[in-house]
Motif scaffolding. Structure first.
Motif, PDB file in Angstrom:
ATOM      1  N   SER A   8       0.894  -1.171   0.079  1.00  0.00           N
ATOM      2  CA  SER A   8      -0.055  -0.054   0.039  1.00  0.00           C
ATOM      3  C   SER A   8       0.712   1.273   0.110  1.00  0.00           C
ATOM      4  O   SER A   8       1.223   1.656   0.971  1.00  0.00           O
ATOM      5  CB  SER A   8      -0.938   0.067   1.237  1.00  0.00           C
ATOM      6  OG  SER A   8      -1.629   1.207   0.969  1.00  0.00           O
ATOM      7  N   PRO A   9       1.226   1.648  -1.193  1.00  0.00           N
ATOM      8  CA  PRO A   9       2.248   2.938  -1.193  1.00  0.00           C
ATOM      9  C   PRO A   9       1.432   4.093  -1.089  1.00  0.00           C
ATOM     10  O   PRO A   9       0.020   4.208  -1.141  1.00  0.00           O
ATOM     11  CB  PRO A   9       2.682   2.864  -2.822  1.00  0.00           C
ATOM     12  CG  PRO A   9       1.662   2.154  -3.536  1.00  0.00           C
ATOM     13  CD  PRO A   9       1.113   1.246  -2.319  1.00  0.00           C
ATOM     14  N   VAL A  10       2.170   5.307  -0.643  1.00  0.00           N
ATOM     15  CA  VAL A  10       1.369   6.579  -0.558  1.00  0.00           C
ATOM     16  C   VAL A  10       1.733   7.577  -1.520  1.00  0.00           C
ATOM     17  O   VAL A  10       1.323   8.826  -0.958  1.00  0.00           O
ATOM     18  CB  VAL A  10       1.641   6.840   1.004  1.00  0.00           C
ATOM     19  CG1 VAL A  10       0.640   5.969   2.145  1.00  0.00           C
ATOM     20  CG2 VAL A  10       2.837   7.078   1.279  1.00  0.00           C
ATOM     21  N   SER A  11       2.487   7.404  -2.350  1.00  0.00           N
ATOM     22  CA  SER A  11       3.026   8.485  -3.252  1.00  0.00           C
ATOM     23  C   SER A  11       3.090   7.746  -4.598  1.00  0.00           C
ATOM     24  O   SER A  11       3.287   6.401  -4.867  1.00  0.00           O
ATOM     25  CB  SER A  11       4.322   8.982  -2.704  1.00  0.00           C
ATOM     26  OG  SER A  11       5.530   7.858  -2.858  1.00  0.00           O
ATOM     27  N   LEU A  12       3.084   8.714  -5.462  1.00  0.00           N
ATOM     28  CA  LEU A  12       3.272   8.208  -7.111  1.00  0.00           C
ATOM     29  C   LEU A  12       4.415   7.630  -7.349  1.00  0.00           C
ATOM     30  O   LEU A  12       4.744   6.828  -8.076  1.00  0.00           O
ATOM     31  CB  LEU A  12       2.988   9.451  -7.746  1.00  0.00           C
ATOM     32  CG  LEU A  12       2.461   9.124  -9.217  1.00  0.00           C
ATOM     33  CD1 LEU A  12       1.395   8.491  -9.454  1.00  0.00           C
ATOM     34  CD2 LEU A  12       2.252  10.308 -10.107  1.00  0.00           C
ATOM     35  N   GLU A  13       5.634   8.143  -6.535  1.00  0.00           N
ATOM     36  CA  GLU A  13       6.979   7.753  -6.835  1.00  0.00           C
ATOM     37  C   GLU A  13       7.110   6.112  -6.208  1.00  0.00           C
ATOM     38  O   GLU A  13       7.831   5.504  -6.697  1.00  0.00           O
ATOM     39  CB  GLU A  13       7.756   8.483  -6.225  1.00  0.00           C
ATOM     40  CG  GLU A  13       9.366   8.425  -6.638  1.00  0.00           C
ATOM     41  CD  GLU A  13       9.659   8.340  -8.207  1.00  0.00           C
ATOM     42  OE1 GLU A  13      10.186   7.488  -8.863  1.00  0.00           O
ATOM     43  OE2 GLU A  13       9.079   9.217  -8.833  1.00  0.00           O
ATOM     44  N   GLU A  14       6.683   6.017  -4.927  1.00  0.00           N
ATOM     45  CA  GLU A  14       6.659   4.687  -4.696  1.00  0.00           C
ATOM     46  C   GLU A  14       5.942   3.575  -5.482  1.00  0.00           C
ATOM     47  O   GLU A  14       6.350   2.378  -5.722  1.00  0.00           O
ATOM     48  CB  GLU A  14       5.891   4.468  -3.208  1.00  0.00           C
ATOM     49  CG  GLU A  14       6.730   5.196  -2.123  1.00  0.00           C
ATOM     50  CD  GLU A  14       5.933   4.912  -0.566  1.00  0.00           C
ATOM     51  OE1 GLU A  14       6.061   3.866  -0.121  1.00  0.00           O
ATOM     52  OE2 GLU A  14       5.054   5.792  -0.423  1.00  0.00           O
ATOM     53  N   LEU A  15       4.784   3.932  -6.246  1.00  0.00           N
ATOM     54  CA  LEU A  15       3.984   3.246  -7.102  1.00  0.00           C
ATOM     55  C   LEU A  15       4.984   2.943  -8.116  1.00  0.00           C
ATOM     56  O   LEU A  15       4.852   1.699  -8.609  1.00  0.00           O
ATOM     57  CB  LEU A  15       2.743   4.052  -7.349  1.00  0.00           C
ATOM     58  CG  LEU A  15       1.969   3.183  -8.599  1.00  0.00           C
ATOM     59  CD1 LEU A  15       1.543   1.762  -8.071  1.00  0.00           C
ATOM     60  CD2 LEU A  15       0.465   4.002  -8.993  1.00  0.00           C
ATOM     61  N   ARG A  16       5.564   3.929  -8.792  1.00  0.00           N
ATOM     62  CA  ARG A  16       6.363   4.060  -9.854  1.00  0.00           C
ATOM     63  C   ARG A  16       7.276   2.668  -9.682  1.00  0.00           C
ATOM     64  O   ARG A  16       7.704   1.952 -10.505  1.00  0.00           O
ATOM     65  CB  ARG A  16       6.872   5.035 -10.495  1.00  0.00           C
ATOM     66  CG  ARG A  16       5.779   6.072 -11.124  1.00  0.00           C
ATOM     67  CD  ARG A  16       6.725   7.302 -11.651  1.00  0.00           C
ATOM     68  NE  ARG A  16       5.572   8.290 -11.949  1.00  0.00           N
ATOM     69  CZ  ARG A  16       5.683   9.394 -11.543  1.00  0.00           C
ATOM     70  NH1 ARG A  16       6.439  10.015 -10.559  1.00  0.00           N
ATOM     71  NH2 ARG A  16       4.710  10.444 -12.113  1.00  0.00           N
ATOM     72  N   THR A  17       7.989   2.814  -8.339  1.00  0.00           N
ATOM     73  CA  THR A  17       8.953   2.148  -8.170  1.00  0.00           C
ATOM     74  C   THR A  17       8.594   0.550  -7.957  1.00  0.00           C
ATOM     75  O   THR A  17       9.277  -0.202  -8.452  1.00  0.00           O
ATOM     76  CB  THR A  17       9.788   2.250  -6.751  1.00  0.00           C
ATOM     77  OG1 THR A  17      10.211   3.689  -6.757  1.00  0.00           O
ATOM     78  CG2 THR A  17      10.954   1.426  -6.414  1.00  0.00           C
ATOM     79  N   LEU A  18       7.461   0.302  -7.309  1.00  0.00           N
ATOM     80  CA  LEU A  18       6.915  -0.853  -7.127  1.00  0.00           C
ATOM     81  C   LEU A  18       6.357  -1.937  -8.533  1.00  0.00           C
ATOM     82  O   LEU A  18       6.569  -2.910  -8.896  1.00  0.00           O
ATOM     83  CB  LEU A  18       5.462  -0.957  -6.376  1.00  0.00           C
ATOM     84  CG  LEU A  18       5.706  -0.777  -4.657  1.00  0.00           C
ATOM     85  CD1 LEU A  18       4.564  -0.360  -4.023  1.00  0.00           C
ATOM     86  CD2 LEU A  18       6.467  -1.991  -4.364  1.00  0.00           C
TER      87      LEU A  18
END
Length: 487
Positions: free
Chosen positions: A203-213
């Motif tokens: 459960s990411p909380v930022s767009l950058e975290e999502l891109r990394t995942l």
């Protein structure tokens, strides 16, 4: 670790099966069996619970949802209220009126009905609640004993009564609409939920975290509302090894007006984008009334409805008719493409490995533009389309200057009727022109026959819906059209 309130008590889970639904967790882990399983597909409402989510105004938004198709990981930072919260005195007005007016028969569906109506009671803005609001709240609750008349009577009476539980009541927050103090202490960081078997829920909380995942795990399944994805778990008995949640990423939430476009975040729910979208294009209002049930609209998201790529999804046809644009994002950056080119075959899309839908850009109306949306299904509420027609027409001085006609249920993907459009464009908006356009639908589509409708029925209905748009566009103000919306 995920943290949430269950009937007023803090719950902390650092290990749980990411495929576990709220319903299964309640019944098998917590032994709270008042919440029932009827269908495990979000159709019957017996599993209805209430979630409370803090909003930006400092209050809390209470919503009825289907616990059978909502994953446990989605509860982080929220309140979860089940029927057991109302066993303590004073009871909720919905309960007492259901008893007094004989609103329960076998009782199996009653807990879900009580929860749907309790959410309506918490959200009501006036002492008098309309019949339409009550019917909407109940649209996702099936009473197998057909006891709707006393249920509706009990609902009206309950809505005019106040509920003032004492401070020790587990659902006291619903009366004040203020977040429980414990919610303020729950962390807002990203988290990962995992099981000993190796399944994972991020459960990411930022767009950058999502891109990394997405870069690390391009094959992971994305989940926001999960109203369709979770059916793979409950109906097909699959185990989804890696899930990435989108619902805590601010950049994927909300609606903003950017010049001549309304930008809707992909993880925005139907209930959240309904008001701003309908303010621009009122035709969506009646269609959204019939998209699933209120429980589904409280969870389902625009991006999910599009990315699912179903040929009978309700949102793509009208968005295609409006010329909406998708903003895609991912490890390689952002790109845009017209929604109509996103669908490349049955359940096939233009998404590249690691990409996700970030937002949908919907044009605002221009002069002389009108939008008409008609859905045909076997029943009025909570049903899947057999055919959905969406028509954007620009008519000036009796001539069709421009048009976009889009259908769902007529092909392997939502699609435009380009031959019919050509037959209309530049021609008088007349019965003769209409007949030519209807005939052209035979060239645009060769629909399949299935359990919802035959090929011939679909073609005839598609033409009839276009005719209905003409009747609506040429009727006098206030004139009513005696045409049904369902088969």
């Amino acid at each position: 670790m995920i943290e949430f309130l269950l009937n007023g008590q803090i719950e902390k889970l650092d290990q749980a099966d990411p495929n576990l639904s709220i319903l299964e967790w309640l019944r098998t882990k917590m032994r709270l069996t008042g919440t029932k399983e009827g269908c495990a597909s979000g159709d019957c409402g017996a599993c209805t619970v209430i979630t409370g989510t803090p909003d930006q105004s400092g209050s809390i938004r209470y919503q009825a949802i289907n616990s059978c198709i909502t994953l446990l990981g989605s509860l982080h930072g929220k309140e979860l209220i089940t029927i057991e919260a109302f066993q303590q005195e004073p009871g909720h007005p919905v309960q007492s009126n259901m008893v007094e007016m004989h609103g329960a028969q076998c009782g199996f569906c009653t807990p879900g009905i009580v929860m749907s109506l309790a959410a309506l009671h918490a959200n009501r803005k006036e002492s008098e609640t309309s019949n339409g609001q009550i019917l909407e709240a109940l649209s996702g609750n099936l009473c197998r004993c057909t006891g709707y008349r006393p249920i509706i009577e009990a609902s009206h009476q309950a809505m005019v009564e106040e509920w003032k539980p004492d401070s020790d009541h587990p659902a006291v927050g619903m009366a004040s609409r203020l977040p429980a103090p414990e919610l303020g202490g729950i962390h807002q960081d990203s988290f990962t939920l995992s099981s000993p078997q190796g399944a994972r829920y991020d459960s990411p909380v930022s767009l950058e975290e999502l891109r990394t995942l997405r870069r690390e795990a391009p094959d992971a399944r994305l989940v926001a509302g999960g109203t369709d994805l979770t059916l793979e778990i409950t109906q097909q008995l699959r185990t989804l090894d890696h899930l990435i949640s989108l619902e805590r990423i601010p950049e994927l939430q909300g609606c903003t007006l950017d010049g001549k476009e309304l930008v809707i975040g992909a993880a925005t729910t139907y209930q959240q984008f309904r008001e701003p979208l309908c303010a621009l294009w009122p035709a969506f209002d009646s269609m959204l009334d019939r998209l699933g049930s209120l429980q589904i609209r409280n969870r389902g998201t625009l991006g999910g409805n599009i990315a699912n790529a179903s040929p009978i999804g309700d949102m793509p046809p009208p968005l295609i008719a409006l010329g909406a644009t998708l903003v895609l994002d991912g490890p390689e950056g952002e790109r845009r493409l017209p929604l109509e080119t996103f669908f490349q075959g049955y359940k096939q899309t233009a998404l590249q490995p690691g990409e996700f839908i970030r937002s949908v850009r919907v044009p605002v109306p221009e002069a002389n533009e009108s939008l008409y949306i008609y859905k045909v299904s076997k029943r009025l509420d909570d049903d899947i389309s057999a055919v959905l027609g969406a028509f954007r027409l620009t008519i000036d001085k009796g001539v069709v200057r421009d048009c976009r006609l889009a259908f769902g249920g007529m092909a392997a993907t939502p699609a435009r009727a380009v031959q019919a459009e050509a037959a209309l464009t530049g021609q008088p908006w007349s019965e003769e022109t209409l007949e030519t356009a209807i005939a052209a639908l035979d060239s645009d589509f060769s629909p399949l026959s299935d359990v919802r409708a035959s090929s011939g029925y679909r073609l005839q209905v598609a033409g009839n819906l276009l005719r209905r748009a003409m009747l609506a566009s040429t009727s006098l103000p206030g004139e009513q059209l005696m045409v049904t919306d369902y088969a």
